[in-house]
Write an enzyme that holds these catalytic residues in place. Structure first.
Site, PDB file in Angstrom:
ATOM      1  N   HIS A 161      55.481  52.488  32.420  1.00 55.01           N
ATOM      2  CA  HIS A 161      56.477  53.154  31.568  1.00 55.01           C
ATOM      3  C   HIS A 161      56.079  54.600  31.269  1.00 55.01           C
ATOM      4  O   HIS A 161      54.899  54.973  31.355  1.00 55.01           O
ATOM      5  CB  HIS A 161      56.648  52.383  30.262  1.00 55.01           C
ATOM      6  CG  HIS A 161      55.386  52.346  29.433  1.00 55.01           C
ATOM      7  ND1 HIS A 161      54.996  53.379  28.618  1.00 55.01           N
ATOM      8  CD2 HIS A 161      54.435  51.395  29.309  1.00 55.01           C
ATOM      9  CE1 HIS A 161      53.866  53.078  28.020  1.00 55.01           C
ATOM     10  NE2 HIS A 161      53.485  51.877  28.430  1.00 55.01           N
ATOM     11  N   GLU A 199      52.537  43.948  28.121  1.00 52.13           N
ATOM     12  CA  GLU A 199      51.190  44.458  27.867  1.00 52.13           C
ATOM     13  C   GLU A 199      50.350  43.407  27.147  1.00 52.13           C
ATOM     14  O   GLU A 199      50.880  42.489  26.504  1.00 52.13           O
ATOM     15  CB  GLU A 199      51.271  45.754  27.044  1.00 52.13           C
ATOM     16  CG  GLU A 199      49.934  46.425  26.735  1.00 52.13           C
ATOM     17  CD  GLU A 199      49.109  46.753  27.976  1.00 52.13           C
ATOM     18  OE1 GLU A 199      48.529  45.802  28.561  1.00 52.13           O
ATOM     19  OE2 GLU A 199      49.019  47.935  28.345  1.00 52.13           O
TER      20      GLU A 199
END
Length: 219
Positions: A26, A102
């Site tokens: 990202h 994550e």
């Protein structure tokens, strides 16, 4: 590896189409800029202006270099926003895969490394020394690896022989590359992954995977 197994691997490459996984980290957030631990279960920030510009460049780069069949994203906001740029560029929808989220950093989320060393010095030392130890209230790297490999299996099964953009985070992408390389877990500490960078792994049926590139920053 025996000569017979090598031959079998190359037959797999000749007889079947591979599954190409374009791993996109990202773009930056306010937490990235501040160098804060930012995992699952934290504040879940979105992209800042720089991060949106990075995501747009990455989407254009992917469009130029790949014929993409699907876009898959971690459920966190920053990855979904990044995936949205890719999906709009390519005219595709975004599918969510929980397994590429994550790592959960627990009590450390939202703190800098220096702050953690000051408040949790023993816990940080133990965490740095073993991937089987979790941050307080968080997730071990060993557990992250297991769920990332399970996610890889689901994605390859669903999109066999296709090219998929997987928008994820530092830890899961490192785990995916480590898995493809057959490297020891310690390898994740030697890999540096830039924001909005692209790493490409090719998964061959009945053959060894190959890493085509790592941490390519689109221009």
């Amino acid at each position: 590896m025996t000569s017979a197994s090598i031959g079998a691997g190359w037959r797999g490459r000749l007889d079947s189409d591979p599954t190409v996984m374009v791993l996109l980290r990202h773009g930056v957030t306010v937490n990235t800029v501040r160098r804060l631990f930012c995992g699952s279960g934290g504040s879940d920030p979105g992209l800042n202006d720089e991060g949106r510009e990075q995501a747009a460049r990455a989407a254009a780069w992917i469009h130029r270099h790949h014929q993409v069949d699907a876009v898959v994203s971690s459920p966190l906001q920053r990855t979904q926003e990044t995936a949205g740029f890719v999906a709009r560029e390519l005219g595709l929808d975004v599918a969510i895969e929980e397994g590429v989220a994550e790592a959960a950093f627990g009590d450390w989320d939202g703190h800098t490394f220096a702050e953690i060393m000051e408040r949790w010095p023993d816990e940080m030392t133990a965490w740095l020394g073993s991937t089987a130890i979790a941050p307080p209230g968080g997730e071990t790297f060993d557990a992250v690896y297991e769920r990332v490999v399970a996610a890889r299996d689901r994605i390859v099964e669903t999109y066999a022989g296709k090219t998929i953009v997987v928008t994820s985070h530092v830890t899961p992408i490192k785990m995916m590359v480590r898995h493809a390389l057959g490297a020891p877990m310690s390898a994740i500490h030697t890999l540096e992954l830039a924001p909005a960078s692209i790493s490409t792994v090719v998964w061959w049926p009945d053959a060894l995977p190959s890493v085509r590139n790592f941490s390519v920053v689109p221009e």
